[in-house]
Design an enzyme around this catalytic site. Structure first.
Site, short mmCIF file in Angstrom:
data_model
loop_
_atom_site.label_atom_id
_atom_site.label_comp_id
_atom_site.label_asym_id
_atom_site.label_seq_id
_atom_site.Cartn_x
_atom_site.Cartn_y
_atom_site.Cartn_z
CD GLU A 234 -3.09 0.83 2.20
OE1 GLU A 234 -4.14 1.48 2.10
OE2 GLU A 234 -2.91 0.01 3.11
CB SER A 359 -6.05 5.44 13.57
OG SER A 359 -5.68 4.40 14.46
#
Length: 382
Positions: A234, A359
């Site tokens: 990613e 997060s």
């Protein structure tokens, strides 16, 4: 590795610039643009293999392509999830039949993908997903039932790769499978856009009600390993292209500070210089990581760096404009409740930077456990 660009890389840069200048101007239909990229072989240049309609280039030229694309003003990519996430995962874990079926349409820009990972109550805690997949009676595939959320581009996608629980009663990372689900299943798949503070709807909720899936990547029950492998793809070359966009946004904030006179404030000047210096540090950290000098926590470090940086830039973007930052355009209408200028959009959208894509809390936990060797964070009962 000493990461640098050769003369041949710079020749390639000139080729890329010329091609983008000739083709990107006026391109507005994102799906048609994907096909244009595919026809020229620009999709999948970083796969490490060729033969699916894609070019194959080395790491430095992947960086060149990403940077020049960001500079060109070409349309935002709608095929990046298939190209940069699913395709490398198929190359690593898929069968030859799956590669032959799915890689050519991705490379051609003909099939778009979305990612079915996060769920209500199981966003950053990916092992807590509840979406279930049950084998059909004839053994040919699964029926998928559940809900996914924050699904980028689901409203445009032809396919979704879905992490689902294929073993009834399993918990955490056990009993999960990585399924490939066609999105064109009326009555079985519903996509609901999520309207954001910016007024746009880049994310969606997706509801699966017995949706059919025949393809499983890596074997039933091996979904956690495949899903974690995908997350490793990613962050990489794309972060450098992201930083080109950040630099352009920073230039806009500096320009606004000069126009408003805010640049005369020494505190504002110090913050602008700090943003510039931190962006340069992020670039060199990314190049160091791509060059093989990173560690297991490098992706988490990178995410922490750019998410906080971008939020602070959003705050600066409205600060330097003063009261004018809160004023909207004169052409608001009932059909368009509000329109945002670039600075306002940057401020509002960047509020989510420290949440999506993992997060800040999750990134710090990864660094603490995998890099520093600290005790694992206690987990509540599931």
């Amino acid at each position: 590795m000493d990461f640098g660009f050769t003369r041949e890389d710079e020749d390639f840069r000139a080729e890329v610039r010329d091609w983008l200048a000739a083709h990107a101007t006026g391109a507005s239909d994102r799906r048609a643009w994907e096909r244009t990229l595919g026809a020229a072989g620009w999709i999948g240049i970083g796969w490490g293999v060729e033969g699916y309609g894609n070019r194959r280039v080395g790491l430095t030229r992947q960086v060149v392509w990403a940077e020049e694309y960001a500079r060109s003003g070409a349309p935002a990519r709608s095929g990046h999830i298939g190209e940069n996430l699913l395709a490398p995962t198929l190359i690593a874990h898929g069968s030859e039949e799956q590669k032959a079926r799915f890689l050519p349409p991705i490379a051609a820009g003909d099939e778009l993908w979305c990612q079915g990972y996060s769920e209500p109550g199981a966003g950053s805690d990916l092992a807590g997903i509840r979406t279930a997949a049950v084998r059909v009676a004839d053994g040919r595939g699964y029926r998928v039932t559940g809900q996914k959320i924050w699904t980028s581009l689901a409203h445009e996608a032809d396919w979704c790769f879905v992490l689902a629980r294929t073993e009834a009663g399993s918990r955490r990372h056990r009993g999960l499978s990585f399924l490939l689900v066609p999105m064109d299943q009326p009555g079985r798949i519903e996509v609901r856009p999520i309207r954001q503070l910016t007024g746009t709807s880049d994310f969606n909720e997706v509801f699966f009600d017995g949706a059919h899936a025949e393809e499983v990547v890596g074997g039933e029950g091996d979904g956690w390993r495949v899903a974690m492998s995908l997350l490793g793809f990613e962050r990489g070359v794309s972060t450098l292209a992201q930083q080109i966009g950040f630099a352009q946004e920073l230039e806009g904030v500096v320009r606004a500070a000069r126009e408003s006179g805010a640049v005369r404030d020494p505190v504002v000047r110090e913050r602008l210089v700090r943003q510039w210096a931190e962006l340069r540090a992020m670039r060199w950290n990314s190049l160091r990581t791509l060059g093989g000098s990173g560690d297991a926590g490098a992706p988490s470090v990178a995410k922490l760096l750019w998410a906080g940086w971008h939020q602070r830039l959003g705050e600066l973007a409205v600060l330097v404009r003063g009261a004018a930052a809160g004023v909207g355009p004169a052409d608001w209408s009932a059909s368009a409740p509000y329109e945002l200028d670039a600075a306002q959009h940057l401020f509002l959208f960047s509020r989510a930077d420290t949440v999506y894509g993992g997060s800040d809390q999750i990134q710090r936990t990864i660094i603490a456990e995998r890099v520093l060797g600290l005790p694992r964070e206690p987990k509540g009962a599931v």
